[in-house]
Design an enzyme around this catalytic site. Structure first.
Site, PDB file in Angstrom:
ATOM      1  N   CYS A 192     116.400  32.678   1.343  1.00  0.00           N
ATOM      2  CA  CYS A 192     115.256  32.990   1.412  1.00  0.00           C
ATOM      3  C   CYS A 192     114.770  31.798   0.547  1.00  0.00           C
ATOM      4  O   CYS A 192     115.221  31.191  -0.567  1.00  0.00           O
ATOM      5  CB  CYS A 192     114.065  33.784   1.916  1.00  0.00           C
ATOM      6  SG  CYS A 192     115.283  34.978   2.785  1.00  0.00           S
ATOM      7  N   HIS A 246     157.294  34.422   8.128  1.00  0.00           N
ATOM      8  CA  HIS A 246     156.665  35.779   8.338  1.00  0.00           C
ATOM      9  C   HIS A 246     156.168  36.534   9.080  1.00  0.00           C
ATOM     10  O   HIS A 246     155.600  37.602   9.208  1.00  0.00           O
ATOM     11  CB  HIS A 246     156.941  36.708   6.871  1.00  0.00           C
ATOM     12  CG  HIS A 246     157.890  36.349   5.958  1.00  0.00           C
ATOM     13  ND1 HIS A 246     158.902  36.729   6.148  1.00  0.00           N
ATOM     14  CD2 HIS A 246     157.970  34.951   4.946  1.00  0.00           C
ATOM     15  CE1 HIS A 246     159.608  36.345   5.218  1.00  0.00           C
ATOM     16  NE2 HIS A 246     159.637  35.727   4.679  1.00  0.00           N
ATOM     17  N   GLU A 260     140.839  26.422  -0.749  1.00  0.00           N
ATOM     18  CA  GLU A 260     139.802  25.987  -0.580  1.00  0.00           C
ATOM     19  C   GLU A 260     139.961  24.682   0.122  1.00  0.00           C
ATOM     20  O   GLU A 260     138.293  24.126   1.190  1.00  0.00           O
ATOM     21  CB  GLU A 260     139.709  25.099  -2.432  1.00  0.00           C
ATOM     22  CG  GLU A 260     138.440  24.642  -2.997  1.00  0.00           C
ATOM     23  CD  GLU A 260     136.378  24.992  -1.963  1.00  0.00           C
ATOM     24  OE1 GLU A 260     136.741  26.232  -1.741  1.00  0.00           O
ATOM     25  OE2 GLU A 260     135.793  24.628  -1.610  1.00  0.00           O
ATOM     26  N   GLU A 270     134.442  25.882   7.819  1.00  0.00           N
ATOM     27  CA  GLU A 270     132.946  26.291   7.205  1.00  0.00           C
ATOM     28  C   GLU A 270     131.812  24.354   7.916  1.00  0.00           C
ATOM     29  O   GLU A 270     130.847  25.284   8.707  1.00  0.00           O
ATOM     30  CB  GLU A 270     132.426  26.932   5.990  1.00  0.00           C
ATOM     31  CG  GLU A 270     132.460  25.288   5.147  1.00  0.00           C
ATOM     32  CD  GLU A 270     132.450  25.802   3.337  1.00  0.00           C
ATOM     33  OE1 GLU A 270     131.129  26.715   3.252  1.00  0.00           O
ATOM     34  OE2 GLU A 270     132.683  24.947   2.326  1.00  0.00           O
ATOM     35  N   LYS A 329     122.955  28.116   0.551  1.00  0.00           N
ATOM     36  CA  LYS A 329     123.487  27.583  -0.426  1.00  0.00           C
ATOM     37  C   LYS A 329     124.001  28.584  -0.998  1.00  0.00           C
ATOM     38  O   LYS A 329     124.522  28.890  -1.871  1.00  0.00           O
ATOM     39  CB  LYS A 329     122.276  26.847  -0.391  1.00  0.00           C
ATOM     40  CG  LYS A 329     123.086  25.872  -2.031  1.00  0.00           C
ATOM     41  CD  LYS A 329     124.414  25.117  -1.587  1.00  0.00           C
ATOM     42  CE  LYS A 329     124.368  24.647  -3.181  1.00  0.00           C
ATOM     43  NZ  LYS A 329     126.323  23.909  -2.883  1.00  0.00           N
ATOM     44  N   LYS A 351     137.041  24.869   2.920  1.00  0.00           N
ATOM     45  CA  LYS A 351     135.947  23.608   3.584  1.00  0.00           C
ATOM     46  C   LYS A 351     135.741  23.377   4.737  1.00  0.00           C
ATOM     47  O   LYS A 351     135.004  22.610   5.670  1.00  0.00           O
ATOM     48  CB  LYS A 351     136.194  22.212   2.545  1.00  0.00           C
ATOM     49  CG  LYS A 351     134.848  21.114   1.798  1.00  0.00           C
ATOM     50  CD  LYS A 351     133.918  22.086   1.665  1.00  0.00           C
ATOM     51  CE  LYS A 351     134.166  23.146   0.743  1.00  0.00           C
ATOM     52  NZ  LYS A 351     133.773  23.516  -0.146  1.00  0.00           N
ATOM     53  N   TRP A 397     117.059  33.329   5.837  1.00  0.00           N
ATOM     54  CA  TRP A 397     117.611  33.782   5.263  1.00  0.00           C
ATOM     55  C   TRP A 397     117.758  34.982   6.154  1.00  0.00           C
ATOM     56  O   TRP A 397     117.826  35.861   5.603  1.00  0.00           O
ATOM     57  CB  TRP A 397     119.185  32.976   4.804  1.00  0.00           C
ATOM     58  CG  TRP A 397     119.913  33.115   5.175  1.00  0.00           C
ATOM     59  CD1 TRP A 397     120.950  32.396   5.778  1.00  0.00           C
ATOM     60  CD2 TRP A 397     120.705  34.250   5.045  1.00  0.00           C
ATOM     61  NE1 TRP A 397     121.735  32.535   6.037  1.00  0.00           N
ATOM     62  CE2 TRP A 397     122.449  34.063   5.552  1.00  0.00           C
ATOM     63  CE3 TRP A 397     120.705  35.399   4.041  1.00  0.00           C
ATOM     64  CZ2 TRP A 397     123.711  34.813   5.305  1.00  0.00           C
ATOM     65  CZ3 TRP A 397     121.925  35.937   4.355  1.00  0.00           C
ATOM     66  CH2 TRP A 397     123.417  35.976   4.676  1.00  0.00           C
ATOM     67  N   ASN A 439     111.668  36.892  -1.349  1.00  0.00           N
ATOM     68  CA  ASN A 439     112.826  36.992  -1.191  1.00  0.00           C
ATOM     69  C   ASN A 439     114.124  37.945  -1.463  1.00  0.00           C
ATOM     70  O   ASN A 439     112.882  38.149  -2.943  1.00  0.00           O
ATOM     71  CB  ASN A 439     112.888  35.475  -2.319  1.00  0.00           C
ATOM     72  CG  ASN A 439     114.914  35.523  -2.170  1.00  0.00           C
ATOM     73  OD1 ASN A 439     114.645  34.798  -2.913  1.00  0.00           O
ATOM     74  ND2 ASN A 439     115.075  35.413  -1.151  1.00  0.00           N
ATOM     75  N   GLY A 440     114.670  38.205  -1.053  1.00  0.00           N
ATOM     76  CA  GLY A 440     115.316  39.713  -1.371  1.00  0.00           C
ATOM     77  C   GLY A 440     115.584  40.825  -0.375  1.00  0.00           C
ATOM     78  O   GLY A 440     115.176  40.906   0.417  1.00  0.00           O
ATOM     79  N   ARG A 500     118.263  27.408   1.605  1.00  0.00           N
ATOM     80  CA  ARG A 500     118.731  28.516   1.179  1.00  0.00           C
ATOM     81  C   ARG A 500     118.372  29.498   2.317  1.00  0.00           C
ATOM     82  O   ARG A 500     118.809  31.203   2.142  1.00  0.00           O
ATOM     83  CB  ARG A 500     117.324  29.419  -0.056  1.00  0.00           C
ATOM     84  CG  ARG A 500     116.953  28.355  -1.321  1.00  0.00           C
ATOM     85  CD  ARG A 500     115.528  28.711  -2.196  1.00  0.00           C
ATOM     86  NE  ARG A 500     115.624  30.035  -2.137  1.00  0.00           N
ATOM     87  CZ  ARG A 500     116.873  30.561  -3.469  1.00  0.00           C
ATOM     88  NH1 ARG A 500     117.457  29.908  -4.456  1.00  0.00           N
ATOM     89  NH2 ARG A 500     116.235  32.461  -3.516  1.00  0.00           N
TER      90      ARG A 500
HETATM   91  C1  F6R Z   1     131.508  27.263   0.425  1.00  0.00           C
HETATM   92  C2  F6R Z   1     131.071  27.304  -0.642  1.00  0.00           C
HETATM   93  C3  F6R Z   1     130.640  29.241  -0.912  1.00  0.00           C
HETATM   94  C4  F6R Z   1     130.086  29.330  -2.734  1.00  0.00           C
HETATM   95  C5  F6R Z   1     129.529  31.312  -3.136  1.00  0.00           C
HETATM   96  C6  F6R Z   1     129.610  31.381  -4.172  1.00  0.00           C
HETATM   97  O1  F6R Z   1     131.123  26.169   0.141  1.00  0.00           O
HETATM   98  O2  F6R Z   1     129.469  27.166  -1.214  1.00  0.00           O
HETATM   99  O3  F6R Z   1     132.093  29.523  -0.928  1.00  0.00           O
HETATM  100  O4  F6R Z   1     130.993  29.387  -2.965  1.00  0.00           O
HETATM  101  O5  F6R Z   1     128.884  31.105  -2.118  1.00  0.00           O
HETATM  102  O6  F6R Z   1     128.184  30.329  -5.130  1.00  0.00           O
HETATM  103  P1  F6R Z   1     127.993  30.156  -6.331  1.00  0.00           P
HETATM  104  O7  F6R Z   1     129.571  29.103  -5.967  1.00  0.00           O
HETATM  105  O8  F6R Z   1     126.533  29.643  -5.739  1.00  0.00           O
HETATM  106  O9  F6R Z   1     128.261  31.590  -6.755  1.00  0.00           O
END
Ligand code: F6R
Length: 605
Positions: A2, A501, A478, A485, A600, A482, A76, A100-101, A28
């Site tokens: 949030c 396997h 990774e 998602e 994010k 990417k 969120w 937020n929280g 957020r």
């Molecule tokens: C994927 C992505 C997430 C963050 C994860 C950790 O693209 O962005 O997997 O890497 O939520 O976030 P931080 O780095 O802010 O702790």
């Protein structure tokens, strides 16, 4: 999760400030949104499920509302589905607030308040806070004392922006474990979850710490500690420009952020790699450590896997990499020589913060690799190495991941030197390789059209596999994250030798397989595995090095990377794959910067 914004002052139109702030904070959370404005004799709430544009439509229908104070929130969802009722602000009696929280004891508080006659319209923990404040207010008149009592009753994490109908000249803020900053203007002041929300108006801000209470008026900000003693705090200066926080002419933040990788790599690594002395003087002394735990979430954890490979291979030190949400609840083995490295772009990821605190409780040394200056992880770790990615707005990380890998590579190099595992010539050669790397990365990014062309191969696909061995497997994880998602194509990363396997049964005619072969030592082995999937009908996109590039009959498309020393090679692998994923998602019409269900900064457990 949030985002919170709040404004008090007459210099700007309050609604405009709130909407601008909410747009900057949408990363957020973006499932519902709302504002409260002081209107005549009470705070008026306007809320909406969905995007900010829906809220703007509602505001327009309300007509012109002049106000000198307001709070806003982009949500969120954690408690209750995203709908108009659950969205913030919440109002009970004369108390209006945004949160937020997560309040851990909200159920217990709710039951207590129900017994006192309170009714709840929403499913949120936030409405419980508003009711609790209203209840405390019945026995106290001083707003600071009311808020002080509130902090003794709440368990969990919160950043709160609070207004009271009877105190229309003040906006209150407090926090614990969720971020909140106070923006300082001239005859106007702000609260916000993050800096981009206030940049259009001011570059000066204060970081509010846990337990502190802020009382904002048009003329200034008064700060109080937990015992309500007035305190003064250092004013910080934002060093980001508005332009950095905006799209800079690109169609998407994600594309802009990938294309910035050359510059931010320069900003982050060049100050360290002039020569060995510079590196050792700027890096923490890592001689003491003979065991490393890297703890992080998501992409940051994937960066950690590359770090593990480098530290183990070149510094000869064992490393474990753990997802923070697991680490915090498992048995961990520490010695006096253990270093726990926390990797986090935001520095606010709840599980990573918990892992950090666990390590600190166990009196283990901690080192953070963080992007956001002054974030919780940066503040609480024993030592911090900042990556200089600048604001990363797209939800899926790109430039921050690349910089996390680069910074972990510098940590690995420092450890290798500290532990006398590397000859002088090799150190000099690697420092030079680091110096040249940003430009080489820039050259790779210039070929974006060729990766976009390859992306067409994934049109209509619903399942994709990424294959790799050793460090290529860490990178494949990774690459796969990417892609899935942002494009919503199901994707899995597999160790190249493991597929047969079981999972190979999923390979059928035209299943795309993205195979990473960037480690010369393991190339032949992985190539045999690629042939196995090709024989079962897979369409293969090979990601390899110029030195390994042949006229292979098993590959349908190729991404060929320039050869650099193996130590720094992993830094070059992901940018082309990020561009490939971006284009796949764009062709599918996805909301690339804000993929569904994600946020994010994951500030809840
Ligand atoms: C994927 C992505 C997430 C963050 C994860 C950790 O693209 O962005 O997997 O890497 O939520 O976030 P931080 O780095 O802010 O702790």
């Amino acid at each position: 999760m949030c985002g919170i914004i709040g404004y008090i002052g007459k210099k700007h139109n309050v609604t405009d400030v709130l909407i601008t702030g909410l747009k900057a904070l949408e990363y957020r959370g973006y499932d519902s949104v709302g504002i409260a404005l002081w209107n005549e004799d009470m705070f008026k709430l306007i809320k909406s499920a969905g995007k900010i544009s829906h809220l703007e439509d509602k505001i327009r229908k309300e007509g012109n509302m002049t106000s000198q104070m307001g709070i806003g929130h982009t949500r969120w969802a954690t408690h209750g589905e995203p709908n108009d009722t659950n969205s913030h602000p919440h109002r009970v009696g004369n108390v209006t607030l945004v949160h937020n929280g997560i309040i851990e004891n909200y159920q217990e508080l709710k039951e207590e308040l129900i017994k006192k006659g309170y009714h709840f319209a929403s499913d949120t923990d936030t409405e419980v806070i508003a009711s609790l404040l209203d209840d405390i207010k019945k026995n106290k008149e001083n707003y600071l004392e009311i808020l002080q009592e509130l902090t003794t009753r709440l368990r969990g994490s919160y950043a709160l922006g609070i207004v009271f109908d009877q105190d229309k000249n003040h906006l209150y803020a407090l926090r614990k474990d969720s971020p909140l900053i106070l923006g300082i203007g001239d005859k106007e002041n702000f609260i916000a979850s993050d800096i981009p929300a206030i940049i259009p108006y001011t570059k000066q801000y204060i970081l509010l710490e846990a337990g502190e209470i802020a009382r904002l008026s048009e003329d200034g900000i008064d700060l109080f500690d937990t015992s309500l003693k007035p305190i003064s705090k250092k004013i910080q200066q934002v060093n980001w420009t508005m332009e950095q926080a905006e799209k800079g002419g690109y169609s998407h933040f994600m594309l802009k952020e990938i294309m910035e990788e050359e510059r931010v790599l320069k900003d982050t690594i060049l100050p360290f790699v002039k020569d060995k002395e510079t590196l050792l003087s700027k890096m923490p002394d890592l001689k003491k450590y003979d065991q490393v735990h890297i703890v992080a979430c998501g992409s940051a954890m994937h960066a950690g896997l590359v770090g593990k490979y480098l530290i183990e291979t070149y510094a000869n030190i064992p490393v474990t990499v753990e997802v923070a949400s697991e680490y915090r609840y498992k048995k961990n083995f520490y010695t006096d020589h253990t270093l726990v490295i926390l990797v986090s772009q935001s520095g606010e990821t709840a599980d990573t913060i918990a892992a950090l605190r666990l390590a600190k409780e166990s009196k283990v040394d901690t080192l953070a690799i963080v992007n956001v200056y002054g974030s919780t992880i940066a503040r609480e770790s024993d030592q911090v190495l900042y990556i200089y990615a600048g604001p990363e707005i797209a939800v899926a990380t790109t430039k921050a991941y690349t910089l996390q890998v680069a910074m972990l590579s510098l940590v690995a190099l420092t450890m290798a030197i500290n532990h006398k595992q590397m000859k002088e010539e090799e150190i000099t050669m690697l420092l030079e390789a680091f110096q040249n790397l940003p430009e080489i990365l820039g050259g790779l990014l210039e070929k974006q059209e060729s990766y976009f062309e390859i992306a067409k191969m994934l049109d209509g696909s619903e399942d994709v596999f990424f294959l790799g061995r050793g460090v290529d497997y860490a990178l494949a994880m990774e690459g796969s994250l990417k892609l899935k998602e942002i494009s919503y194509i199901h994707s899995e990363a597999y160790q190249a030798g493991e597929l047969k396997h079981g999972t190979i049964s999923l390979i059928e005619k035209n299943t795309p397989v993205i195979a990473l072969v960037t480690d010369e030592k393991l190339a032949e082995k992985t190539i045999s595995n690629i042939k196995e999937v090709k024989a079962r009908g897979a369409k293969v996109i090979l990601v390899t090095l110029e030195s390994l590039d042949r006229d292979y009959d098993f590959c349908d498309q190729k991404i060929v990377l320039p050869v650099v020393p193996p130590f720094v090679q992993p830094i070059l692998v992901m940018p082309p794959l990020q561009l490939l994923s971006f284009e796949v998602a764009r062709r599918r019409g996805c909301d690339i910067d804000k993929p569904r269900n994600l946020a994010k900064s994951v500030t809840v457990e």
